[in-house]
Design a protein around this motif. Structure first.
Motif: not given
Length: 792
Positions: A730-739, A762-767
């Motif tokens: 359930g942790a959110k997948v977001q955008i962030w400066d590449c580090n 896995c990258l997952d579409a919620t529910a």
């Protein structure tokens, strides 16, 4: 409900006894048993057919470019009796060199007196339709017109002469047009319609009926005071009589239209996805008669034979936007049409009283319409149980001279995504003493008919693939005045013509010399070329400027919004004076100049070479082998090539080539379960913005670069990131400066999963969500389609 009054009540509920605008509402009812008497002696209006519209515009463009056998398979699905849609009414566009929704249909008379009867593809399509079904009825209608018409006045004698010239061209192709309209959705000039009738009669087209006015029912209000207008018009047609982009729960007309003595048509309906639009499709053709006595129907459009970056790219009976691969999709809408067209014919009669109505007397339960053959024996009833959740029973008796023999049953499960559940023959029903019963399942279309011979076509589409690079076209392989393959004119008209300025052979030329009478907003003349999935490439083209002005070379032509001036693309603009610029044009019709300058004047009537190249975010502009400018921009990662002019200059082009460049691979993440793409909402570049599903549009916020260090970059600087380096479900997948963190590293696997290196999840579409806005997260891999992604 008192059964003794069922016939009268059913008529009132359907609107067949009403005299004004119909807007019947009903509270949802429990599933009911409906008693139906199909009486051949109680007849209503004459059925004029169900069909579709090619045009309005450019929607059939790529069909002619399909290879065999796929092109014939598509045509069979559309027109062949007892195979697919079996279209009975086909409306063709009378082209006018201007965009009429998804493209610009070419005129048969770009300039006064120069008539080309082999223009475009509408005549070809009419020939193909008639070859498969000689009884198909052909309708013609203009959306736009060349600028010379009436000095810019559509309602002119020039336009009548223009229409007559088109009819003569059609006749030369063996196409006898049955109906012609005025101006699509632009009201009417009553005097012009009367003059059109005179002009048609004088030109030998007295049998061609006029449809008025494809805008509303208002023409019927004039008939009482203008009998000449009434005599001129053969059919009253209106658009979206059951609502635009609605579920078509109810439909309407007016008392003056109903009492006019004219056939009433839904001369355009639809505009919905060829799969998702099936419910409003069948409701329109059923409830249009029940509520409004509509007797002819044409879906917009026939087919979406356009590339997927254009509006309405999956709207119609089927879609076919990949001629280089031969891939196509047969929609549920096509089978909805088949439920009528394979079991009836124009000239049949609707049956009234309880032979047509709402199940259980309540529209929430669905509807049914019965028609009988001119042989006064065969009959067909079409039922729809859209939106229901329980089974229903119908108890049918047959009388009035109709056949009491075997009834054949065909059904489509509108809620199923399995093509094996669409247009499937069921067990026959054998009446006893003219009576029978049948259980209807929820959310189905059923056709019950005493006719036979129906069948479901079984041709299968090949898998889709992109148009391989390098791609080139020197235009020498075409006859004069043709559209080269894989081109889609958006405004103006681009045809093959003899090369000028000392060059031999055939070139591509923009041939509309002035602003047309537009149907939608004006724009510069331009045509798109090739595959929207092209990413890193250089497009090269020779240019001969015939008049002072500016030419445009397009690259990464991406999503287009209506009207056509909202075409997202990079442009190299070069003037005859030598001024040049690299411009990013958006699908909100805004320009951003990325680089500009001046070089030596190109002059007129001389040949020059232009190149526009892309490698990742690097854009390079070249004129006559000299790099004139560069820019760095990541907004559009892929798209078609194209060429145009600023205005309507009749410039020429030759030696098109598109060659691949090296660079990072840019692609989308398309959900297998949803068909939608991983998307950074609202084009945000703010750290922490959570990704979501959205309709795929090829935008920069949906375009990801896979790097050698396993990052998935967007905008060239932001990475796909698991918030807080979490490993929890359930942790959110977001955008962030590449580090460089492992929470920004992903394994893109052959099975379609995208697995975080740091989390192992896995990258997952919620529910298991599939709707626009469904948020993306990580979750323990489980093999679900909401965890599988296509890189295309």
């Amino acid at each position: 409900m008192h059964r003794a009054r069922r016939g009268l009540v059913a008529l009132a509920a359907t609107g067949l006894l009403a005299t004004g605008v119909v807007a019947v509402s009903a509270a949802p009812a429990a599933a009911a048993t409906t008693t139906i008497n199909v009486n051949g002696g109680i007849v209503g209006r004459t059925f004029d057919g169900v069909g579709a519209i090619s045009g309005g515009g450019g929607n059939s463009r790529l069909l002619v470019d399909y290879p065999e056998p796929q092109r014939s398979q598509i045509l069979d699905y559309l027109f062949k009796p007892n195979y697919g849609a079996a279209v009975q009414l086909l409306k063709l566009e009378i082209g006018g060199d201007a965009n009429s929704t998804d493209g610009s249909e070419p005129s048969h008379e770009h300039v006064r007196g120069d008539i080309n009867c082999n223009v475009g593809y509408e005549f070809w399509l009419g020939e193909q339709a008639l070859a498969r079904n000689p009884n198909i009825r052909i309708v013609a209608l203009p959306w736009a017109a060349p600028g010379w018409i009436g000095g810019g006045n559509f309602w002119s004698q020039d336009m009548i002469d223009y229409d007559v010239a088109w009819l003569n061209c059609a006749k030369g192709h063996g196409i006898n047009v049955n109906y012609i309209g005025g101006w699509n959705e632009r009201g009417h000039d009553s005097g012009w319609y009367k003059n059109l009738r005179t002009g048609l009669n004088n030109a030998g087209f007295s049998s061609v009926q006029i449809v008025g006015d494809d805008s509303g029912w208002g023409m019927a209000d004039e008939f009482g005071a203008d009998p000449a207008l009434k005599n001129a018009v053969g059919v009253l047609g209106n658009h979206y009589v059951c609502g635009y982009l609605s579920q078509a729960d109810s439909c309407s007309t007016t008392s003056n239209a109903r009492s006019s003595g004219k056939p009433l048509w839904a001369s355009e309906f639809g505009s919905q996805d060829d799969m998702a639009g099936v419910v409003p499709y069948i409701r329109t053709v059923n409830r249009g008669y029940l509520d409004a006595e509509i007797s002819g129907y044409m879906n917009w459009p026939l087919i979406a034979a356009i590339t997927p970056n254009l509006p309405y790219s999956t709207v119609g009976l089927m879609d076919a936007g990949s001629p280089w691969s031969g891939a196509y999709r047969v929609g549920k809408n096509l089978w909805a049409n088949a439920h009528y067209a394979q079991f009836t014919q124009p000239g049949w009669k609707y049956l009234n009283s309880s032979a047509s109505g709402y199940l259980g007397g309540n529209r929430a339960n669905g509807s049914y319409v019965s028609l009988k053959s001119p042989n006064n024996t065969d009959y067909t009833t079409v039922y729809e149980t859209s939106g229901t959740t329980a089974t229903q029973t119908i108890n049918v008796t047959v009388s009035g001279g109709l056949s009491t023999g075997t009834v054949h049953v065909w059904a489509t499960d509108m809620g199923s995504s399995n093509p094996n559940d669409w247009f499937v023959r069921q067990a026959d029903v054998n009446p006893s003493g003219g009576a029978y019963s049948l259980t209807l399942q929820p959310n189905r279309i059923y056709t019950l008919s005493t006719t036979s011979g129906q069948a479901k076509g079984n041709a299968a589409s090949p898998a889709g693939n992109g148009l391989a690079l390098p791609y080139s076209d020197n235009f020498d392989g075409y006859a004069q005045r043709k559209q080269p393959k894989y081109t889609e004119d958006m405004q103006g008209s681009f045809e093959t013509r003899a090369c000028a300025a000392g060059r031999s052979g055939t070139c591509l030329q923009q041939v509309a010399p002035q602003r047309p009478i537009n149907w939608q907003d004006d724009s510069d003349a331009f045509t798109l070329i090739g595959d929207p999935s092209w990413t890193n490439y250089t497009v090269s083209l020779d240019v001969n400027m015939q008049q002072a002005g500016t030419v445009t070379l397009l690259g990464r032509a991406n999503v287009q919004n209506r009207p056509q001036n909202r075409q997202a693309a990079y442009q190299l603009r070069v003037s005859d004076t030598g001024a040049w610029s690299i411009v990013r044009h958006s699908n909100t019709n805004t320009d951003t100049t990325l680089a500009s300058g001046t070089r030596a004047a190109l002059g007129l009537n001389t040949w020059h070479n232009l190149k526009l190249g892309f490698s990742g975010g690097q854009i390079t502009a070249t004129v006559d082998a000299t790099v004139v400018g560069t820019a760095n921009d990541f907004t559009y990662g892929s798209g078609q090539a194209g060429v145009g002019v600023v205005g309507y200059q009749t410039d020429q082009f030759d030696n098109l080539s598109v060659t691949a460049n090296s660079g990072p691979v840019l692609s989308v993440l398309r959900g297998i379960g949803s068909g939608r793409c991983a998307d950074v909402p609202a084009l945000s570049q703010t750290n922490g913005t959570q990704l979501a599903l959205w309709d795929c549009n090829g935008g920069a916020n949906q375009t990801f670069t896979q790097t050698a260090s396993k990052q998935l970059q967007v905008y060239g600087t932001k990475c796909l990131d698991v918030a807080g380096a979490s490993t929890a479900d359930g942790a959110k997948v977001q955008i962030w400066d590449c580090n460089g963190g492992t929470n920004q590293q992903w394994n893109v696997n052959a099975d379609g999963t995208v697995v975080g290196v740091g989390s192992g999840k896995c990258l997952d579409a919620t529910a298991n969500g599939t709707a626009n806005g469904t948020l993306l997260e990580i979750w323990t891999c489980n093999g679900g389609d909401n965890q599988k992604w296509a890189r295309s």
